[in-house]
Each structure stands twice: as structure tokens, then as C-alpha cells.
Enzyme design. Structure first.
Site, PDB file in Angstrom:
ATOM      1  CB  SER A  59     -15.543 -10.842 -27.639  1.00  0.00           C
ATOM      2  OG  SER A  59     -16.846 -11.036 -27.537  1.00  0.00           O
ATOM      3  CG  ASP A 100     -18.084 -19.821 -23.259  1.00  0.00           C
ATOM      4  OD1 ASP A 100     -18.044 -20.403 -22.173  1.00  0.00           O
ATOM      5  OD2 ASP A 100     -18.155 -18.705 -23.533  1.00  0.00           O
ATOM      6  CE  LYS A 143     -16.172 -17.289 -21.523  1.00  0.00           C
ATOM      7  NZ  LYS A 143     -17.456 -16.897 -21.766  1.00  0.00           N
ATOM      8  CE  LYS A 167     -20.462 -12.198 -26.667  1.00  0.00           C
ATOM      9  NZ  LYS A 167     -20.465 -13.652 -25.975  1.00  0.00           N
ATOM     10  N   GLY A 213     -12.998 -14.884 -22.158  1.00  0.00           N
ATOM     11  CA  GLY A 213     -13.084 -13.595 -21.594  1.00  0.00           C
ATOM     12  C   GLY A 213     -14.477 -13.412 -20.778  1.00  0.00           C
ATOM     13  CE  LYS A 245     -16.908 -14.539 -28.438  1.00  0.00           C
ATOM     14  NZ  LYS A 245     -16.272 -15.280 -27.121  1.00  0.00           N
ATOM     15  CD  GLU A 274     -17.717 -18.690 -27.784  1.00  0.00           C
ATOM     16  OE1 GLU A 274     -17.118 -17.780 -28.460  1.00  0.00           O
ATOM     17  OE2 GLU A 274     -17.251 -18.429 -26.655  1.00  0.00           O
ATOM     18  CG  ASP A 328     -20.107 -16.448 -27.973  1.00  0.00           C
ATOM     19  OD1 ASP A 328     -21.124 -17.538 -27.856  1.00  0.00           O
ATOM     20  OD2 ASP A 328     -19.579 -16.061 -27.042  1.00  0.00           O
TER      21      ASP A 328
HETATM   22  O1  OSB Z   1     -19.518 -15.755 -24.016  1.00  0.00           O
HETATM   23  O2  OSB Z   1     -17.437 -15.298 -24.013  1.00  0.00           O
HETATM   24  C1  OSB Z   1     -18.759 -14.970 -23.724  1.00  0.00           C
HETATM   25  C2  OSB Z   1     -18.676 -11.680 -22.131  1.00  0.00           C
HETATM   26  C3  OSB Z   1     -19.640 -11.773 -20.970  1.00  0.00           C
HETATM   27  C4  OSB Z   1     -20.125 -13.216 -20.718  1.00  0.00           C
HETATM   28  C5  OSB Z   1     -19.889 -14.189 -21.946  1.00  0.00           C
HETATM   29  C6  OSB Z   1     -18.988 -13.739 -22.736  1.00  0.00           C
HETATM   30  C7  OSB Z   1     -18.525 -12.549 -22.951  1.00  0.00           C
HETATM   31  C8  OSB Z   1     -17.473 -12.298 -24.158  1.00  0.00           C
HETATM   32  C9  OSB Z   1     -16.696 -11.367 -23.709  1.00  0.00           C
HETATM   33  O3  OSB Z   1     -17.603 -12.873 -25.175  1.00  0.00           O
HETATM   34  C10 OSB Z   1     -15.079 -11.505 -23.559  1.00  0.00           C
HETATM   35  C11 OSB Z   1     -14.111 -10.475 -23.086  1.00  0.00           C
HETATM   36  O4  OSB Z   1     -14.015 -10.372 -21.928  1.00  0.00           O
HETATM   37  O5  OSB Z   1     -13.777  -9.833 -24.025  1.00  0.00           O
HETATM   38 MG    MG Z   2     -19.016 -17.357 -25.365  1.00  0.00          MG
END
Ligand code: OSB
Ligand code: MG
Length: 371
Positions: free
Chosen positions: A135, A238, A262, A163, A290, A161, A213, A188
């Protein structure tokens, strides 16, 4: 398994690189670690709450007192047959799933150690290695993002992925796709859009994404179902999936075709397994998300990802992407093929560096059973 005491610790760890989502940027993680002391065995876990109530209404300052005042007293001094028994004891506390998960997962770790079983086997896992994705947060420039993607592809990761948010989406994905037409790519939004932007979201279809996402509200399923009918791209939920029931609702209403599990968001391993099983029976693939975890949370995510229906690469990536030095030994390594090998050792298979944790600890509190 008698729960004698529970220790809470806040450690602080600077990220190697800031992480930005549609709701903000994180430079330093404040992480709540939990230890359950049971019959001479210590079980460890990590609470996935963030520094602020932005991803979820829970945050580190809400989880700490919730555990001390409500969750710990519900299990201290009790003789539990297994970690599974703890969720019903927490049922009276509404919500606070991340706090509940921290306690339940520490008990799973203790149970695995007591039974001399790898945690992943205790959970019912079947995989001997798991596929990994990354991510990548919002960057200061698209060039920086392209550099990062290049690095992660070279490291072997199987899915990228990114953001997204309004203003950092189509323009960015155009650049990525013109450079790499065929990589497995997803995005995401962390709830950055509304249903009024359906036309805009439909334009994401041109990028052949594995999924988008959580485009809409964090607590919504109904409007995601409406949106999914308008999109070619699969929606993955999510934030909206908080338990087995919401997963079943999302699947039955067609709100998504993929689910991100998660373990912290859903209240612990028992509920995560439930969601996994529901999705499996409905042929909805899942993957493990994560929350910028330290090695302890990472090790738990790895164990969960060995369950059969975790067929898509997760956001479970190498320690070194986040930390100069992780708090487990060995650190989490990802092979050049983008896989993490699963340990046959009892517990998580990762030793906890208690000395390092001691140095990183900012506050600590232990609650004990009476007598
Ligand atoms: O939406 O998946 C998410 C990190 C913090 C809060 C929300 C998210 C995330 C990530 C990071 O996408 C995923 C990672 O730990 O590598
Ligand atoms: Mg997410």
C-alpha cells in the site's frame, strides 16, 4: 488458561517514510502493545488503533481505558478453555473492536505457545507461504510515487495499491498505466468520495484495476451496492466490514466483490475467521489489510493470511518498508517472488525483542487479577 495479569504499553516508533491517506499524514506511530500473563506464559498483541480517531472512531486514547476498565476485568482471574471464549465475555461492551481484538489476539498467542502449536495452525491456516502486495500512500509528487512503485516492483511485490482522493486519482493512475500497462494495480479511497461522484468513479474503469477499496462512507453498505452496479471495477470493502453480519449483508446486497479483513477492525481472530468463512462459502475472495503495524501486529496478520480464502495478495509487507529496526526477530522478510514464508515454530514464529520494546516504551500499566 488463567489470566493472571495484563500489561499495556505505549511505544513510539518513527516511520521510515511518512504515510498519507485521504484523511491525513502519519510520521510517528504511537502503538499500544498488550501482554497477557497466563500460567507462566506471555501472549503478545498489538492494538491497531491510530494516533487519531480518523480511520475509525477508536484511537489510542480510547483503547487504553477501555481495556483497563472494561475488557481486562471481564477476563482477569478467569480460567478460559481457549482464546475463543473471550469474545462472549466482551459482548456487553458495545463497539471498541480494536480494543477487544488486542486482548483476544494476545490470548490466541498465549494459547498457541501453551499448546506448542504455530499460531497459524491453531487458527486453521493451510498456506506455507503468503503472497504480498504493498500500500503506497499519497506522495508530494507523482514522480515520487512512480519512484516508489518502481522500488516495490523491483522488490517483487505482486500487487500495487495506491491511496486516492479527489485531485490525486485519475491524473495519477494515467501516469502509472502509461508506464506500466499490465501490473496488478488497485486503489484505496478511505471514504473520500460520495455517490454524487459516480461518473468520476466510473472513469476509474479505464485503468483495469483489481479493485477500488472503500470509495464511499466508512459505515455504508447500501450505497456501495448501488455504486457497484454502476462500475465495472470490483469494489472491495474495508471500513464498512466490522463483523460477520456486515460481511454477509455486503455480499448478499452486492455491495462488493472482494473483502479486506483486518483482524483489529473486526474485534479479533474469532470474528476474522467468521468473515473469512462466510466469504469462502459465497466465493468472495479476501485479503489481509494492514494498519502500519509493528512486527507484533504484522506477525498476527501473517498467521491470519494462511487461511485458505486469503487468495489475493495482502497489505502484509516487509518490516523494513516501515521501520529502521522492527521489534521482532527475525524481521518480516519478503522474497524476490513477493512471498512471505510461514514458520513452523510454536506461537507466531517471531521472537519479541523485549529489550528494544523497553527502550521505546513511553508509558506502561499492569492490571492484575485479585489474589
Ligand atoms: O485503509 O488500508 C487502509 C493504513 C492506515 C489506515 C488505513 C489503511 C492503511 C493502509 C496501510 O493502507 C497498509 C499497511 O499497513 O501497509
Ligand atoms: Mg483500506
Amino acid at each position: 488458561m488463567r489470566v493472571e495479569a495484563i500489561t499495556l504499553r505505549e511505544i513510539q516508533m518513527p516511520l521510515v517514510h511518512f504515510f498519507e491517506t485521504s484523511f491525513g499524514r502519519t510520521y510517528i506511530r504511537r502503538i499500544l502493545l498488550l501482554t497477557v500473563h497466563c500460567d507462566g506464559v506471555d501472549g503478545w498483541s498489538e492494538c491497531v488503533t491510530g494516533e487519531d480517531p480518523f480511520y475509525s472512531s477508536e484511537w489510542i486514547e480510547s483503547t487504553w481505558p477501555t481495556i483497563v476498565r472494561y475488557l481486562a476485568p471481564a477476563i482477569l482471574g478467569r480460567n478460559l478453555q481457549s482464546a475463543r471464549d473471550c469474545a462472549p465475555l466482551f459482548a456487553k461492551v458495545r463497539g471498541h473492536r480494536m480494543a477487544k481484538a488486542a486482548v483476544e489476539n494476545a490470548l490466541w498467542d498465549a494459547e498457541a505457545k501453551q499448546k506448542s502449536l504455530p499460531l497459524w495452525k491453531l487458527l486453521g491456516g493451510t498456506r506455507s507461504e503468503i503472497p504480498c502486495g504493498v500500500s503506497i500512500g499519497i506522495q508530494d509528487s507523482v514522480e515520487q510515487l512512480i519512484d516508489k512503485i518502481q522500488t516495490e516492483l523491483a522488490a517483487g511485490y505482486r500487487r500495487i495499491k495506491i491511496k486516492v482522493k479527489p485531485g490525486w486519482d485519475v491524473n495519477v493512475m494515467e501516469k502509472i498505466r502509461s508506464r506500466w500497462a499490465d501490473i496488478t494495480l488497485s486503489c484505496d479511497a478511505n471514504s473520500a468520495y460520495t455517490l454524487d461522484q459516480t461518473e468520476h468513479l466510473r472513469s476509474f474503469d479505464q485503468f483495469n484495476l483489481l479493485m477500488i477499496e472503500q470509495p464511499l462512507w466508512d459505515d455504508d453498505i447500501f450505497y456501495h451496492a448501488r455504486l457497484q452496479k454502476e462500475l465495472k471495477t470490483s469494489i472491495c470493502l474495508d471500513e464498512s466490514i466490522v463483523n460477520g453480519r456486515t460481511a454477509a449483508t455486503a455480499v448478499e446486497t452486492g455491495a462488493c466483490r472482494i473483502i479486506n479483513i483486518k483482524v483489529g477492525r473486526v474485534g479479533g481472530f474469532s470474528e476474522a475467521k467468521k468473515i473469512h468463512d462466510i466469504c469462502h462459502s459465497q466465493k468472495i475472495p479476501v485479503w489481509c489489510g494492514g494498519m502500519l503495524e509493528s512486527g507484533i501486529g504484522r506477525a498476527h496478520n501473517i498467521a491470519l493470511s494462511t487461511l485458505e480464502n486469503f487468495s489475493l495478495p495482502g497489505d502484509v509487507s516487509a518490516s523494513k518498508r516501515y521501520w529502521k529496526e522492527d521489534i521482532i526477530d527475525p524481521e518480516v522478510h519478503v522474497s524476490p517472488e513477493g512471498m512471505i514464508a510461514i514458520s513452523e515454530q510454536p506461537g507466531t514464529g517471531y521472537r519479541i525483542k523485549e529489550d528494544l520494546i523497553e527502550k521505546l516504551t513511553r508509558r506502561q500499566e499492569t492490571v492484575r487479577a485479585e489474589r
